[in-house]
Design a protein around this motif. Structure first.
Motif, PDB file in Angstrom:
ATOM      1  N   ASP A  98       0.840  -1.208   0.000  1.00  0.00           N
ATOM      2  CA  ASP A  98       0.000   0.000   0.000  1.00  0.00           C
ATOM      3  C   ASP A  98       0.877   1.260   0.000  1.00  0.00           C
ATOM      4  N   GLY A  99       0.427   2.278  -0.684  1.00  0.00           N
ATOM      5  CA  GLY A  99       1.116   3.581  -0.688  1.00  0.00           C
ATOM      6  C   GLY A  99       2.471   3.537  -1.357  1.00  0.00           C
ATOM      7  N   ALA A 100       2.679   2.606  -2.300  1.00  0.00           N
ATOM      8  CA  ALA A 100       4.016   2.480  -2.908  1.00  0.00           C
ATOM      9  C   ALA A 100       4.242   3.481  -4.042  1.00  0.00           C
ATOM     10  N   GLU A 101       3.157   3.950  -4.678  1.00  0.00           N
ATOM     11  CA  GLU A 101       3.315   4.895  -5.791  1.00  0.00           C
ATOM     12  C   GLU A 101       3.687   6.277  -5.245  1.00  0.00           C
ATOM     13  N   PRO A 102       4.503   7.059  -5.967  1.00  0.00           N
ATOM     14  CA  PRO A 102       4.797   8.426  -5.509  1.00  0.00           C
ATOM     15  C   PRO A 102       3.496   9.191  -5.271  1.00  0.00           C
ATOM     16  N   MET A 103       3.410   9.893  -4.155  1.00  0.00           N
ATOM     17  CA  MET A 103       2.158  10.589  -3.809  1.00  0.00           C
ATOM     18  C   MET A 103       2.454  11.822  -2.957  1.00  0.00           C
ATOM     19  N   LEU A 104       1.468  12.713  -2.857  1.00  0.00           N
ATOM     20  CA  LEU A 104       1.592  13.840  -1.930  1.00  0.00           C
ATOM     21  C   LEU A 104       1.610  13.276  -0.521  1.00  0.00           C
ATOM     22  N   PRO A 105       2.343  13.880   0.426  1.00  0.00           N
ATOM     23  CA  PRO A 105       2.295  13.407   1.806  1.00  0.00           C
ATOM     24  C   PRO A 105       0.842  13.405   2.291  1.00  0.00           C
ATOM     25  N   PRO A 106       0.436  12.396   3.087  1.00  0.00           N
ATOM     26  CA  PRO A 106      -0.979  12.286   3.467  1.00  0.00           C
ATOM     27  C   PRO A 106      -1.524  13.498   4.218  1.00  0.00           C
ATOM     28  N   ASP A 107      -0.658  14.215   4.944  1.00  0.00           N
ATOM     29  CA  ASP A 107      -1.184  15.385   5.670  1.00  0.00           C
ATOM     30  C   ASP A 107      -1.096  16.656   4.816  1.00  0.00           C
ATOM     31  N   PHE A 108      -0.770  16.524   3.533  1.00  0.00           N
ATOM     32  CA  PHE A 108      -0.584  17.704   2.680  1.00  0.00           C
ATOM     33  C   PHE A 108      -1.901  18.046   1.977  1.00  0.00           C
ATOM     34  N   ARG A 109      -2.253  19.336   1.991  1.00  0.00           N
ATOM     35  CA  ARG A 109      -3.464  19.779   1.299  1.00  0.00           C
ATOM     36  C   ARG A 109      -3.100  20.931   0.363  1.00  0.00           C
ATOM     37  N   VAL A 110      -3.743  20.982  -0.775  1.00  0.00           N
ATOM     38  CA  VAL A 110      -3.586  22.140  -1.658  1.00  0.00           C
ATOM     39  C   VAL A 110      -4.753  23.077  -1.379  1.00  0.00           C
ATOM     40  N   LEU A 111      -4.433  24.331  -1.065  1.00  0.00           N
ATOM     41  CA  LEU A 111      -5.456  25.334  -0.751  1.00  0.00           C
ATOM     42  C   LEU A 111      -5.546  26.331  -1.897  1.00  0.00           C
ATOM     43  N   THR A 112      -6.772  26.727  -2.236  1.00  0.00           N
ATOM     44  CA  THR A 112      -6.983  27.728  -3.282  1.00  0.00           C
ATOM     45  C   THR A 112      -7.560  28.989  -2.645  1.00  0.00           C
ATOM     46  N   VAL A 113      -6.982  30.119  -2.961  1.00  0.00           N
ATOM     47  CA  VAL A 113      -7.438  31.391  -2.390  1.00  0.00           C
ATOM     48  C   VAL A 113      -8.821  31.740  -2.931  1.00  0.00           C
ATOM     49  N   THR A 114      -9.734  32.071  -1.998  1.00  0.00           N
ATOM     50  CA  THR A 114     -11.085  32.472  -2.434  1.00  0.00           C
ATOM     51  C   THR A 114     -11.375  33.942  -2.129  1.00  0.00           C
ATOM     52  N   GLY A 115     -10.641  34.536  -1.195  1.00  0.00           N
ATOM     53  CA  GLY A 115     -10.933  35.933  -0.873  1.00  0.00           C
ATOM     54  C   GLY A 115      -9.873  36.538   0.034  1.00  0.00           C
ATOM     55  N   VAL A 116      -9.837  37.867   0.054  1.00  0.00           N
ATOM     56  CA  VAL A 116      -8.851  38.604   0.854  1.00  0.00           C
ATOM     57  C   VAL A 116      -9.568  39.727   1.580  1.00  0.00           C
ATOM     58  N   GLU A 117      -9.271  39.889   2.869  1.00  0.00           N
ATOM     59  CA  GLU A 117      -9.899  40.959   3.653  1.00  0.00           C
ATOM     60  C   GLU A 117      -8.794  41.708   4.396  1.00  0.00           C
ATOM     61  N   GLN A 118      -8.762  43.022   4.220  1.00  0.00           N
ATOM     62  CA  GLN A 118      -7.743  43.824   4.907  1.00  0.00           C
ATOM     63  C   GLN A 118      -8.284  44.161   6.298  1.00  0.00           C
ATOM     64  N   LEU A 119      -7.838  43.433   7.341  1.00  0.00           N
ATOM     65  CA  LEU A 119      -8.397  43.622   8.689  1.00  0.00           C
ATOM     66  C   LEU A 119      -7.952  44.949   9.287  1.00  0.00           C
ATOM     67  N   THR A 120      -6.662  45.230   9.129  1.00  0.00           N
ATOM     68  CA  THR A 120      -6.057  46.482   9.621  1.00  0.00           C
ATOM     69  C   THR A 120      -4.997  46.849   8.585  1.00  0.00           C
ATOM     70  N   PRO A 121      -4.336  48.000   8.700  1.00  0.00           N
ATOM     71  CA  PRO A 121      -3.340  48.329   7.662  1.00  0.00           C
ATOM     72  C   PRO A 121      -2.285  47.245   7.473  1.00  0.00           C
ATOM     73  N   ARG A 122      -1.930  46.521   8.559  1.00  0.00           N
ATOM     74  CA  ARG A 122      -0.846  45.533   8.431  1.00  0.00           C
ATOM     75  C   ARG A 122      -1.280  44.089   8.646  1.00  0.00           C
ATOM     76  N   MET A 123      -2.565  43.836   8.681  1.00  0.00           N
ATOM     77  CA  MET A 123      -3.017  42.448   8.883  1.00  0.00           C
ATOM     78  C   MET A 123      -4.032  42.084   7.811  1.00  0.00           C
ATOM     79  N   ARG A 124      -3.722  41.046   7.057  1.00  0.00           N
ATOM     80  CA  ARG A 124      -4.558  40.659   5.926  1.00  0.00           C
ATOM     81  C   ARG A 124      -5.089  39.246   6.157  1.00  0.00           C
ATOM     82  N   ARG A 125      -6.423  39.094   6.109  1.00  0.00           N
ATOM     83  CA  ARG A 125      -7.026  37.753   6.241  1.00  0.00           C
ATOM     84  C   ARG A 125      -7.211  37.165   4.854  1.00  0.00           C
ATOM     85  N   ILE A 126      -6.641  35.986   4.636  1.00  0.00           N
ATOM     86  CA  ILE A 126      -6.799  35.311   3.347  1.00  0.00           C
ATOM     87  C   ILE A 126      -7.662  34.071   3.568  1.00  0.00           C
TER      88      ILE A 126
END
Ligand SMILES: Cc1cc2nc3c(=O)[nH]c(=O)nc-3n(C[C@H](O)[C@H](O)[C@H](O)COP(=O)(O)OP(=O)(O)OC[C@H]3O[C@@H](n4cnc5c(N)ncnc54)[C@H](O)[C@@H]3O)c2cc1C
Length: 367
Positions: A98-126
């Motif tokens: 099992d798991g012999a083929e090359p693969m992403l590490p099991p705890d690895f996730r690819v995240l896609t950005v959906t939005g950006v919010e400028q909380l304060t001048p120096r803090m950005r919520r993504i």
């Protein structure tokens, strides 16, 4: 329970000389090791590895309840076989099962950005969307490692687990930079999470990504890690902007009966943000007002003037900030607090004038 299974023959000139330090090392990392009838058994929690030495090789069979634990055990054996093999030794590892083929590490996730919010001048919520986020939805482990591809790369390239069970990094020009950040909000069922990024001068890959980010951009995430909120009757929190996302998440999850104080260093009044917390917890903002981040003693000065740990009930101190303040707070915690395990958690989140890679390299050198 159905167990997954993987096997490998690791070719080595002297397998006995590698097996001994490998076992000693894994015992230090809380594996249980026993030996009977020429078979060495290593238990990593629910996973089990059986190792046999043969002339010129080490044979390994691993059983684990899921792919994450199977790959973790394969990595533990393979990476330590490499580490303890004599320098320049011809060593080959090839896993089957099992798991012999090359693969992403099991705890690895690819995240896609959906939005950006400028909380304060120096803090950005993504805000991000990703699959299978349940393991990241925990107050016991709040931080993650983000894999940030180089700017301008058309298609991100992620680290993969190779056929040898080891992590293969992409070539240098495509390799993502790795930075630690805190999960600020998460809705695992909806497949969404948010991370608050400090936008700082001398931006490295983390801050630069937050500054240029656009919907549809992708980053990788692995983890989670760290220790979470501990139960206590009284709390004392100290944080600068980098610790603020973790602090905010802990404050909003405290029991309503909790009492305590949170001291937060920020650039100036414009960096204040609304935080939810029980009535018994008070919040004090400490403004640098023009001084550079990491250059003041605002947190340690405030700590020095508190009359703690006087008072009733157990006290938990949590602090996350720049390295110099971290050292002073840790020294104060060790001096004044009762030395109970987890009575305090004081962590350096960044170091002034030094990037994450330079800081890690210095720590390796010192070790
Ligand atoms: C467990 C953990 C959780 C963290 N969570 C968060 C989080 O949720 N949000 C967050 O913003 N940060 C968080 N941090 C801090 C973050 O990982 C560091 O600030 C990191 O160095 C940022 O990477 P970078 O690529 O922007 O800068 P680097 O490439 O690491 O450094 C480049 C330069 O920027 C300086 N620098 C780094 N951070 C700052 C800063 N905050 N202010 C001023 N100068 C800085 C460095 O000293 C260096 O000179 C966390 C750190 C840890 C260990």
């Amino acid at each position: 329970m159905t167990m997954l299974r993987a096997a490998a023959r690791i070719t080595l000139p002297d397998p006995v000389a590698v097996l001994r330090p490998l076992c000693e090392h894994l015992v230090e990392h809380e594996a249980e090791v026993s030996e009977a009838d020429g078979v060495t058994t290593i238990l990593f929690g629910d996973s089990r590895a059986e190792l046999r030495t043969e002339p010129g090789s080490l044979s390994v069979v691993i059983e684990a309840p899921d792919l994450a634990r199977l790959q973790g055990s394969k990595f533990a054996i393979a990476s330590h076989a490499v580490e303890f093999a004599p320098e320049g030794a011809a060593l080959t590892i090839r896993w089957s099962g099992d798991g012999a083929e090359p693969m992403l590490p099991p705890d690895f996730r690819v995240l896609t950005v959906t939005g950006v919010e400028q909380l304060t001048p120096r803090m950005r919520r993504i805000r991000f969307r990703g699959g299978e986020l349940a393991r990241y939805d925990s107050l016991e482990a709040l931080h993650v490692r983000l894999f940030i591809p180089p700017a301008g790369l058309a298609e991100p390239v992620w680290p993969m687990i190779g056929a040898d069970g080891l992590l293969q990094s992409p070539p240098a020009e495509q390799r993502p930079a790795i930075r630690k950040y805190t999960v600020r909000e998460i809705d695992a069922a909806a497949g969404t999470l948010a991370i608050d990024f400090v936008l700082h001068d001398d931006a490295g890959p983390g801050s630069a990504f937050a500054a240029r980010v656009q919907a549809g951009d992708r980053i990788g995430m692995a983890g989670p890690g760290g220790r979470g909120l501990k139960h206590a009757e009284r709390y004392l929190f100290l944080a600068d902007e980098t610790g603020l996302p973790a602090l905010a998440r802990m404050l909003e999850n405290l029991p309503m009966s909790a009492t305590g104080l949170a001291l937060v260093e920020i650039a100036d009044a414009a960096e204040r943000q609304p935080l939810a917390m029980p009535d018994g917890v008070s919040l004090r903002w400490l403004h640098r007002d023009g001084a550079a981040p990491g250059s003041t003693s605002l947190l340690t000065d405030a700590l020095a003037t508190l009359d703690w740990p006087a008072g009733e009930g157990s006290l938990y101190l949590w602090a996350a900030c720049e390295h110099a303040a971290f050292r002073e707070i840790r020294a104060a915690a060790r001096q004044y607090l009762r030395p109970e395990i987890d009575a305090h958690l004081v962590v350096s989140y960044w170091r002034a004038g030094v990037s994450e890679e330079q800081h890690a390299a210095e720590k390796r050198k010192a070790a």
